[in-house]
Enzyme design. Structure first.
Site, PDB file in Angstrom:
ATOM      1  N   ARG A  18       0.815  -1.221   0.000  1.00 58.42           N
ATOM      2  CA  ARG A  18       0.000   0.000   0.000  1.00 58.42           C
ATOM      3  C   ARG A  18       0.849   1.271   0.000  1.00 58.42           C
ATOM      4  O   ARG A  18       0.620   2.171  -0.819  1.00 58.42           O
ATOM      5  CB  ARG A  18      -0.964  -0.015   1.183  1.00 58.42           C
ATOM      6  N   ASN A  36      -6.797  -2.392   1.856  1.00 60.97           N
ATOM      7  CA  ASN A  36      -6.902  -3.852   1.860  1.00 60.97           C
ATOM      8  C   ASN A  36      -8.366  -4.268   1.856  1.00 60.97           C
ATOM      9  O   ASN A  36      -9.179  -3.700   2.581  1.00 60.97           O
ATOM     10  CB  ASN A  36      -6.243  -4.431   3.128  1.00 60.97           C
TER      11      ASN A  36
END
Length: 770
Positions: A18, A36
């Site tokens: 990320r 996520n």
């Protein structure tokens, strides 16, 4: 401006993916967000078509070092329904998702973290739990998904202001590094000996104690090791006596490659494996200058070596000049590796002198992985830490069913197939031991939890009706109201090999110690025609009697007697045994007479086609090993003896037919070896020729079967294929005959991948993907 939703699947959580997406987006001036979603990372971006295309390409090219992208799906969004974005943001993980989530494996401490650990003045100087998004524990600390700190055993260690600043900074490599910490806020290591030992530097003190000859229990990442010195004989012998493992080789840890090269041969591919992020134990050949104690790996030409994979290990070696320490799993034989501090202290009382412990919980125990190379090709002996739970791709055979496969009984792993991904567990072990059986059940529940698996469509297990795993399969079948599919042991071996190579038809040489056959017999030297959901037994080694049943696996001279019996008179065999092999019978001459009587009167006999038992008998015949004290001992010592020999003997091979299949006469091989041995031939040369004869015989059976069935691929599976000489001989004979030879590369040749094969067979039997 266009908007797109990008779904990335693979090992993309807990690996810095990320923040990496964030940095790529910022560099490209793209707005949107990333988060996520359990089984995927969701990215929503806004930009022109070319920018989005370049951004998507960068996701693949510039991914973090330990991430793995399996698929990238792009959906164009409706401008009207989707909001405008200001900048690019990393959103909190969503708990509202379905599907599986891949927790990444534990990986070795990275170079950048180790630079900090070894740099004077750094705030993580000599801190053993240093980690970042590129390294450290994942699977062993994760309790549930999605993978966030609150769902790991790091939750109880609240980040200090400095660590929190790093954790919240998307530009920092410790952004959402869930295992990150420092001496101020993280776990601590301490020494224990009849109470906690006061020490300013427990690791330095531990190294001193080891160098003085003590045995330590050292809690690490996924479990605990028993640690001892390797130069002097006394610490090694002391550890052996305390464990009751007088002959089984111990694995070692060494600080770096140059040190390993001082006592072992290290090929380029072996060095690459040793230095990999996975850091497995690598089986290496001892070199001519080998100077470690002979008791580390007695009577073997090789030994298992690994490099440090945590800062804890690196720091321990920084305080010693020792070239290696024994690092063997801290458990009593057959039981799970110990992880809880009080359990470590109580169960290893009398084994360890001191305990080097820490206060971070190990959520999932995970033994060290073990690999070996055969002719430069990697073979997993045990696939565990560093690799689990990364899944295998089964989407080509079934992407719909949930299948749970339980493996065999001793060297157990289980496998969970969901949505075309097959998750093979860490090494579980011997499920005849109650604690290990409980561990298996707990590990199954955990794997189902992290993969969000609520229902099972089929349970697969071994054919053997008395295995504890078979009984558990029926219990689980009732629980989930699903069928239990029994898979023959060697069929499962072949299926695991097929998944490695993506082939659905080939001839498999399945050679191991034993597997329950379709006819209820003990198979172990089989030539199978593999066709996915079904197989045909084409040929085998000739069935041999086993006087006393399983006693022959411990005392292989009994197997030797049985193999000779049809070709010699009872009187001749008794005389041979009492003259040359009497020491191999615990009850001496009386036992020889009893075994001879069993063979003559045909009572208390079972039959087997096992390759392992043949190799054991050859080992006993050559006075190499007369008692098996650990799995594979006789055959391993035969291999080590043969390693220094030459193939000087032309041992004849005889292939006949029995019960409609071709069979190799292994008694003929044994008789030839025995006759040469009695004439005083050099043992190492005989051992070399004996192994080659068995290998050639198996290869010729397979070639005949391939010709008969019209297939051009022949493969090898089963524990015998860990033997490099046997594997390479079969490969040579098969390829010289014009066939393609395949062997395991991403799965275990031994029983560690039986559950993988069971899952494949079960999925194929239940039908192709929709």
């Amino acid at each position: 401006m266009k908007k797109a939703r990008i779904l990335v699947q693979g090992i993309v959580q807990g690996v810095g993916f990320r923040p990496n997406v964030y940095r790529i987006a910022k560099a490209r001036g793209i707005n949107g967000y990333v988060r996520n979603l359990g089984n995927v990372v969701e990215i929503v971006v806004e930009g022109n078509e070319e920018d989005i295309k370049t951004f998507t390409r960068d996701l693949k090219i510039k991914k973090p070092p330990i991430s793995k992208i399996d698929s990238v799906k792009i959906e164009e969004l409706d401008d009207i329904t989707s909001p405008e974005f200001t900048g690019f943001n990393i959103l909190e993980s969503s708990s509202n998702f379905s599907g599986s989530s891949v927790i990444p494996p534990d990986v070795a401490t990275c170079d950048r973290c180790m630079e900090e650990v070894m740099k004077t003045g750094d705030r993580r100087y000599r801190y053993p739990f240093t980690a970042c998004t590129d390294c450290g524990p994942r699977f062993t600390v994760t309790s549930s998904i999605p993978y966030d700190r609150m769902r790991t055993s790091m939750e109880e260690f609240h980040l200090c202001p400095d660590c929190l600043e790093e954790y919240q900074d998307p530009e920092d490599r410790r952004y959402h590094a869930e295992a990150t910490c420092c001496p101020v806020c993280g776990p601590e290591v301490f020494l224990y000996h009849e109470g906690r030992v006061e020490s300013n530097n427990p690791l330095k003190e531990a190294a001193r104690l080891l160098d003085e000859g003590n045995v330590l229990a050292m809690k690490g990442i996924g479990g605990t090791h028993l640690v001892a010195g390797t130069i002097d004989d006394l610490p090694v012998i002391r550890l052996r006596k305390r464990l009751g493992r007088m002959n089984q080789p111990f694995a070692c840890m060494s600080p770096d490659i140059p040190t390993v090269q001082s006592f072992g041969e290290v090929a380029d591919y072996e060095e690459e494996a040793l230095l990999s992020r996975n850091r497995p134990i690598v089986i290496l050949k001892k070199n001519k200058d080998y100077y470690l104690s002979p008791h580390v790996a007695p009577d073997l030409h090789n030994l298992g070596v690994m490099l440090p994979y945590s800062a804890l290990h690196h720091l321990l070696f920084s305080y010693t000049d020792s070239p290696a320490y024994i690092m063997t799993s801290a458990n009593m034989p057959g039981e799970p590796m110990l992880t809880q501090n009080q359990e470590i202290i109580s169960k290893l009382d009398g084994v360890a002198d001191y305990y080097l412990l820490h206060n971070r919980e190990i959520v999932n125990r995970c033994d060290d992985s073990v690999v070996r190379f055969r002719g430069g090709d990697l073979a997993f002996i045990r696939r565990s830490r560093g690799y689990v739970p990364e899944p295998y791709d089964f989407s080509s055979i079934n992407a719909d069913l949930n299948v749970l496969a339980l493996g065999p009984e001793i060297d157990v792993t289980f496998s969970l197939l969901k949505e075309g991904k097959c998750y093979v567990s860490q090494h579980i072990g011997d499920t005849t031991k109650y604690d290990t059986f409980l561990y298996l059940q707990k590990a199954i529940e955990y794997m189902m939890g992290i993969t969000q698996t609520e229902n099972i469509d089929a349970v697969a297990c071994d054919l053997h009706p008395q295995f504890f795993t078979t009984k558990l399969a029926h219990e689980l079948g009732e629980r989930f109201s699903c069928p239990v599919l029994k898979v023959q042991h060697h069929h499962a071996h072949a299926a695991a090999l097929s998944m490695d190579w993506g082939v659905d038809e080939f001839i498999c040489i399945a050679a191991d110690g034993v597997g329950y056959g379709d006819d209820g017999g003990a198979w172990g030297g089989e030539i199978l025609y593999y066709q996915g959901a079904k197989y045909e037994r084409i040929a085998s080694l000739i069935p041999q009697k086993m006087p006393g049943g399983d006693l022959t696996t411990r005392y292989p001279v009994r197997m030797m007697m049985a193999m000779l019996y049809p070709h010699y008179s009872g009187e001749e065999i008794v005389d041979l045994m009492k003259t040359h092999y009497l020491d191999y019978f615990p009850h001496r001459g009386k036992e020889v007479d009893i075994v001879a009587s069993q063979l003559q009167k045909k009572f208390n006999l079972t039959e087997t086609t096992s390759t392992g038992r043949v190799l054991d008998a050859l080992s006993a015949c050559l006075h190499i090993c007369g008692e098996r004290t650990y799995e594979g001992e006789c055959a391993m010592k035969l291999e080590s003896t043969a390693y220094g020999g030459e193939d000087l003997f032309n041992i004849p091979l005889k292939i006949s037919h029995k019960e409609g299949r071709a069979v190799l006469d292994t008694s003929g091989i044994l008789i030839s070896v025995l006759e040469n041995q009695l004439e005083g031939s050099i043992v190492k040369d005989l051992a070399c020729s004996a192994q080659r004869a068995v290998s050639q015989g198996l290869a010729e059976l397979a070639i005949t079967a391939a010709r008969k069935k019209g297939v051009d691929i022949i493969g090898g599976s089963g524990g015998v294929f860990y033997n490099e000489a046997i594997s390479m001989t079969i490969k040579e004979v098969v390829e010289d005959a014009g066939y393609t030879y395949i062997q395991h590369k991403n799965s275990c040749a031994g029983d560690g991948s039986v559950s993988l094969g069971q899952a494949a067979v079960a999925a194929l039997r239940c039908g192709k993907k929709s």
